[in-house]
Design an enzyme around this catalytic site. Structure first.
Site, PDB file in Angstrom:
ATOM      1  N   CYS A  98     -27.005  -6.443  35.656  1.00 38.87           N
ATOM      2  CA  CYS A  98     -27.525  -7.307  34.587  1.00 38.87           C
ATOM      3  C   CYS A  98     -26.433  -7.763  33.641  1.00 38.87           C
ATOM      4  CB  CYS A  98     -28.630  -6.571  33.850  1.00 38.87           C
ATOM      5  SG  CYS A  98     -30.037  -6.378  34.932  1.00 38.87           S
ATOM      6  N   TYR A 101      -7.585  -1.540  44.775  1.00 34.89           N
ATOM      7  CA  TYR A 101      -8.245  -1.687  43.477  1.00 34.89           C
ATOM      8  C   TYR A 101      -9.712  -2.105  43.665  1.00 34.89           C
ATOM      9  CZ  TYR A 101      -3.336  -1.522  42.247  1.00 34.89           C
ATOM     10  OH  TYR A 101      -2.009  -1.134  42.148  1.00 34.89           O
ATOM     11  N   PRO A 106       4.894   0.685  46.350  1.00 29.56           N
ATOM     12  CA  PRO A 106       3.937  -0.360  46.739  1.00 29.56           C
ATOM     13  C   PRO A 106       2.510   0.177  46.785  1.00 29.56           C
ATOM     14  CG  PRO A 106       4.999   0.520  48.696  1.00 29.56           C
ATOM     15  CD  PRO A 106       5.649   1.208  47.506  1.00 29.56           C
ATOM     16  N   GLY A 107       1.570  -0.617  46.305  1.00 27.62           N
ATOM     17  CA  GLY A 107       0.168  -0.227  46.361  1.00 27.62           C
ATOM     18  C   GLY A 107      -0.642  -1.303  47.071  1.00 27.62           C
TER      19      GLY A 107
HETATM   20  N1  PLP Z   1       3.947   1.469  40.056  1.00 26.95           N
HETATM   21  C1  PLP Z   1       3.457   1.401  38.807  1.00 26.95           C
HETATM   22  C2  PLP Z   1       4.172   2.120  37.724  1.00 26.95           C
HETATM   23  C3  PLP Z   1       2.287   0.672  38.553  1.00 26.95           C
HETATM   24  O1  PLP Z   1       1.795   0.617  37.309  1.00 26.95           O
HETATM   25  C4  PLP Z   1       1.644   0.007  39.627  1.00 26.95           C
HETATM   26  C5  PLP Z   1       0.427  -0.791  39.402  1.00 26.95           C
HETATM   27  O2  PLP Z   1       0.284  -1.543  38.501  1.00 26.95           O
HETATM   28  C6  PLP Z   1       2.179   0.129  40.903  1.00 26.95           C
HETATM   29  C7  PLP Z   1       3.335   0.850  41.090  1.00 26.95           C
HETATM   30  C8  PLP Z   1       1.539  -0.533  42.089  1.00 26.95           C
HETATM   31  O3  PLP Z   1       1.508  -1.875  41.979  1.00 26.95           O
HETATM   32  P1  PLP Z   1       1.039  -2.755  43.213  1.00 26.95           P
HETATM   33  O4  PLP Z   1      -0.263  -2.254  43.654  1.00 26.95           O
HETATM   34  O5  PLP Z   1       0.995  -4.129  42.689  1.00 26.95           O
HETATM   35  O6  PLP Z   1       2.111  -2.601  44.272  1.00 26.95           O
END
Ligand code: PLP
Length: 420
Positions: free
Chosen positions: A343, A372, A276-277
């Site tokens: 710009c 992000y 998860p990110g």
């Molecule tokens: N794992 C992989 C291989 C990814 O490419 C990504 C992001 O695109 C993530 C995990 C994390 O995704 P998210 O931030 O949507 O949880």
């Protein structure tokens, strides 16, 4: 839920007024809540409590700030990294190498070697030639690299095309139909300890259906691989769970996600890995900015803020929505466009949006900017590289200094043959 709330008419990050941070650190500045990261990390883990063996690898691409990584390490997370640079960050923040998973479609041989040098826990192979290269390097050192094969399930994640990764036309993984043959060939290589599969179909998913479809396809592949005699001990289910950017968006809860995972994977008998990110970082941060000008126009007035597309690229990249709120809202609202000073017409955060009425000099926030955000920032238009702050209760620290444009310029050189 997040930790940026109005108290006595002013926005706070936890117990710190945002106006204080703006005063002392300047704007634009990303402000993170330690409690937010910790709660999201805890909730995600809690959601998976009915799954037997779970390994959590925070996708550090979402927010790789060292202080953030330290919070995640303390929360028991490893890291999903996609470059040698991210790998070094994870280790510098105190994550154990064995808890690091190395994803990414373009790992170089130098990065594969670096992963072996560091003793990382797993390589997620994106294609056969990468597996052959990793095997050659590892076997040459008398090692076997722990790895899984990423499969592309050809499932539409139902998200923005630029963050969709699991359709056949996307560059990621091997086609699931080709996976058994590729797996069989890779499993025979002397330098690989090929132990399972991985899949990740995209980011900001607001429905469980595509995830469930993917996991079911992965489950069917597992059965095929086992029937062919392979020993499968690990499956990496990626990340992708979405967050609320905008009222009305209702991503699945951690509990709903966990229940689906438990149901689908019940009989798999493997260690499950998650990456998860956004789910962890998105709502743990805001971008604090100051209104430079409110510029009249024949249409809606333009609110020109001191944050721009170089600080927060998502709206320009993905037409992404970030809620905009005044730090000290008067209660009055108006319809305006919001833009930064860069710009490019693409440097527009919102058009024709009903927002808090703001005036020159007012402070405001873009919400849900913890993922992000700063990590995609640049110095385009020779602007400073944006600063980052982390709040912890009533205190805060600058966790990334603002890098002045002059310092970037100091790294450039005019060759003497141009000055002669
Ligand atoms: N794992 C992989 C291989 C990814 O490419 C990504 C992001 O695109 C993530 C995990 C994390 O995704 P998210 O931030 O949507 O949880």
């Amino acid at each position: 839920m997040d930790d940026f709330r109005l108290k006595d008419g002013e926005f706070y990050a936890e117990d710190v007024p945002l106006s204080r941070i703006a005063e002392e650190v300047g704007t634009p500045v990303y402000v993170y809540s330690r409690a937010g990261f910790e709660r999201h990390a805890r909730d995600f883990r809690e959601g998976l409590k009915t799954c037997a063996r779970v390994h959590l690898a925070y996708a550090i691409k979402a927010n790789p700030n060292l202080a953030v990584l330290r919070v995640m390490a303390n929360a028991g997370y490893g890291a999903d990294v996609v470059s040698g640079g991210e790998l070094e960050r994870a280790l510098a923040a105190g994550m154990a190498a064995k808890d690091v998973v190395f994803s990414g479609v373009g790992k170089t041989r130098a990065e594969l070697t670096q992963g072996l040098d560091r003793g990382i826990g797993q390589f997620n192979l994106e294609h056969e030639a990468e597996g052959v290269a990793l095997s050659d390097i590892a076997a040459g050192r008398g090692e076997r690299a722990p790895c899984v094969l990423r499969v592309n399930p050809d499932v539409d994640a139902g998200t923005h095309a630029k963050i969709s990764t699991g359709k056949a036309e996307n560059k990621f993984g091997v086609a699931i139909a080709d996976a058994p043959a590729i797996y069989a060939r890779l499993a025979r290589l002397p330098g690989l300890d090929l132990r399972g599969v991985a899949s990740h179909i995209g980011s900001q998913l607001l429905s469980l259906a595509p995830m469930e479809a993917t996991y079911r396809r992965v489950g069917a592949l597992l059965a095929d691989l086992r029937a062919a005699g392979h020993r499968i001990s690990h499956v990496d289910l990626g990340g992708g769970l979405g967050v609320t950017y905008r009222a009305g968006e209702t991503p699945p809860s951690d509990a709903e996600y966990g229940a689906m995972v438990a149901r689908v994977t019940r009989d798999w008998g493997v260690a499950l890995m998650f990456e998860p990110g956004r789910r962890i970082a998105g709502n743990a941060g805001v971008l604090l900015t100051r209104v430079l000008w409110v510029k009249p126009s024949p249409g809606n007035p333009w609110v020109i803020v001191d944050a721009a597309m170089n600080d927060l690229a998502r709206p320009a990249l993905y037409d992404a929505w970030h809620d905009f709120e005044a730090v000290s809202p008067s209660g009055e609202r108006f319809v305006a466009n919001i833009a930064g000073p860069v710009c490019e017409s693409g440097d527009t955060f919102a058009k024709g949006r009903k927002i808090d009425r703001v005036a020159d000099g007012d402070l405001a926030i873009f919400r849900t900017a913890g993922a992000y955000g700063a990590t995609m920032a640049s110095t385009y238009n020779s602007r400073d590289l944006v600063a980052e702050v982390m709040v912890d209760g009533g205190r805060y620290a600058v966790v990334a200094e603002r890098i002045p444009a002059a310092r970037i310029m100091a790294e450039e050189h005019v060759p003497e043959w141009l000055t002669a």
